[in-house]
Write an enzyme that holds these catalytic residues in place. Structure first.
Site, PDB file in Angstrom:
ATOM      1  N   TYR A   1      39.470  34.274  39.569  1.00 21.61           N
ATOM      2  CA  TYR A   1      38.413  35.248  39.857  1.00 21.61           C
ATOM      3  C   TYR A   1      37.491  34.676  40.932  1.00 21.61           C
ATOM      4  O   TYR A   1      37.109  33.507  40.872  1.00 21.61           O
ATOM      5  CB  TYR A   1      37.588  35.554  38.594  1.00 21.61           C
ATOM      6  CG  TYR A   1      36.392  36.429  38.897  1.00 21.61           C
ATOM      7  CD1 TYR A   1      36.465  37.812  38.776  1.00 21.61           C
ATOM      8  CD2 TYR A   1      35.193  35.871  39.359  1.00 21.61           C
ATOM      9  CE1 TYR A   1      35.384  38.621  39.095  1.00 21.61           C
ATOM     10  CE2 TYR A   1      34.110  36.675  39.690  1.00 21.61           C
ATOM     11  CZ  TYR A   1      34.210  38.047  39.556  1.00 21.61           C
ATOM     12  OH  TYR A   1      33.144  38.844  39.886  1.00 21.61           O
TER      13      TYR A   1
ATOM     14  N   GLU B   1      34.186  41.257  45.531  1.00 21.54           N
ATOM     15  CA  GLU B   1      34.902  40.646  44.410  1.00 21.54           C
ATOM     16  C   GLU B   1      36.411  40.704  44.596  1.00 21.54           C
ATOM     17  O   GLU B   1      36.939  41.704  45.089  1.00 21.54           O
ATOM     18  CB  GLU B   1      34.505  41.401  43.131  1.00 21.54           C
ATOM     19  CG  GLU B   1      35.031  40.810  41.851  1.00 21.54           C
ATOM     20  CD  GLU B   1      34.677  41.694  40.654  1.00 21.54           C
ATOM     21  OE1 GLU B   1      33.738  41.344  39.920  1.00 21.54           O
ATOM     22  OE2 GLU B   1      35.338  42.725  40.454  1.00 21.54           O
TER      23      GLU B   1
END
Ligand code: GDP
Ligand code: MN
Length: 378
Positions: free
Chosen positions: A101, A189
């Protein structure tokens, strides 16, 4: 302002981040054609402004154009937590070996732009934060210089990215910070940031949110807005010069000034209630603005009381009171209305409201208490 994954992928690619080379499709025919052009196995990804699409069944593998067509017929029109699927992003299937992530956002508590990274990729970061907070790394980002090379490499090593893949990971992290800063994003993101079986990196899911207050600096961005994903009432309010954000409580709030609107929501919470919205009517409280504001608020049938919090500075209390009476004359439905009037000519204003259905309070706390009681039917 939210955009779709496929739009974010295009922007990230401009900054040199490796993203899937896919096609957005709006019909099963287009999906089949895209799958044919790409060849081999493809992934069909529903494009909605909400995460967790995989779990909700909005992401499917298809081995042929025919299968892609059939599956897309099930995905189009699907409801993913209140978001209807109208667009599908067709991408080549990637052979993912591991998932990380990477995200960049403003940490308001720390008052810093922050890179968030984790080796627990693929699941929503909020879930990792809940179940395994130690697996999340936070690195402050210099708003001028961006993420420095040593910081980026440090993140790769802290996450135990294999040595030969570390510099590639670090480079993408720095580019993600670049996107965030140059595009005036409030979120950039990659989840999952995928390490493929051949050792290369792929930003397999891209998400980006633009800072509304900086949109004027990025003219083309407005065109990326998907009207089907926007709250119609909020857009109408914007056109009327009213800042309106819908929430899910029962107490409608009409306030002049954004800071006071925030304070009013806090007061409602403190009195044990839940605000139905944030609303700034702007300067003054003219009858037509009040009527419009109430229209947006009362359209939500959960709203069972309305709290006005008007501070009269240049705006005079007696004018506000007349505006409220005129503005509330033709409501779509009746709910208790409580007003806190303060500032210039507040007493005259309260005098004018006597004998009307509008109940006046002197302090914000008192008004909030009355509104909560009224919403509870007391
Ligand atoms: P989200 O559920 O809305 O976050 O959507 P994602 O795009 O992140 O997809 C969810 C999951 O599907 C990912 O974490 C991957 O595990 C899987 N996935 C997505 N694309 C591919 C792909 O091309 N190949 C493989 N093997 N898995 C994929
Ligand atoms: Mn994802």
């Amino acid at each position: 302002m939210d955009i779709h994954e496929y739009q974010a992928a295009e922007i990230f690619a401009r900054y040199g981040i490796p993203t899937s080379n896919g096609t957005m499709a709006t019909t099963p025919d287009e999906v089949a054609a895209a799958a044919g052009r790409i060849g081999g196995t493809v992934v069909l990804k529903s494009q909605v402004h909400i995460g967790g699409r995989g779990k909700a069944g909005g992401i499917k593998l298809a081995k042929s154009p025919d299968e892609a067509r059939t599956l897309s017929e099930q995905i189009f029109g699907m409801d993913i937590r209140g978001h209807r699927v109208n667009r599908i992003y067709v991408v080549p299937a990637a052979k993912i070996a591991s998932e990380y992530y990477l995200g960049v956002t403003l940490d308001r508590g720390a008052r810093q732009i922050t890179l968030i990274a984790s080796a627990e990729g693929g699941v929503e970061i909020e879930e990792v934060a809940r179940t395994n907070p130690g697996a999340i790394l936070r690195v402050p980002v210099d708003p001028v210089r961006g993420l420095l090379p040593y910081q980026a490499l440090g993140v790769a090593f802290a996450l135990n990215v294999p040595g030969e893949a570390a510099s590639g990971f670090a480079e993408i992290a720095r580019k993600l910070v670049d996107v965030y800063l140059k595009e005036d994003a409030s979120l950039a993101e990659i989840n999952p940031m995928a390490r493929l079986e051949d050792g290369s990196w792929l930003a397999a899911d891209t998400k980006m949110v633009f800072d509304d207050n900086a949109l004027f600096r990025h003219k083309g961005v407005e065109d990326l807005r998907d009207m089907a994903e926007e709250n119609a009432a909020e857009l109408d309010a914007k056109a009327a010069g009213i800042s309106f954000v819908q929430l899910d409580g029962t107490i409608g709030c009409v306030v002049n000034g954004a800071g006071l609107a925030m304070a009013t929501m806090d007061a409602v919470k403190q009195a044990g209630g839940d605000p139905a919205n944030f609303l700034d009517v702007g300067g003054g409280a003219k009858a037509n603005q009040v009527a419009k504001a109430l229209g947006f608020i009362l359209a939500d049938d959960r709203v069972s009381a309305v709290l006005f919090n008007i501070f009269g500075g240049i705006t005079r209390g007696d004018e506000v009171a007349r505006g409220l009476i005129a503005g509330t004359a033709n409501l779509p439905r009746r709910v208790p209305i409580i007003v806190r009037l303060s500032g210039t000519n507040a007493e005259e204003g309260r005098e004018i409201l006597k004998g009307t259905e509008i109940r006046a309070a002197e302090t914000m706390q008192e008004a909030a208490r009355l509104a909560v009681a009224a919403a509870n039917g007391d």
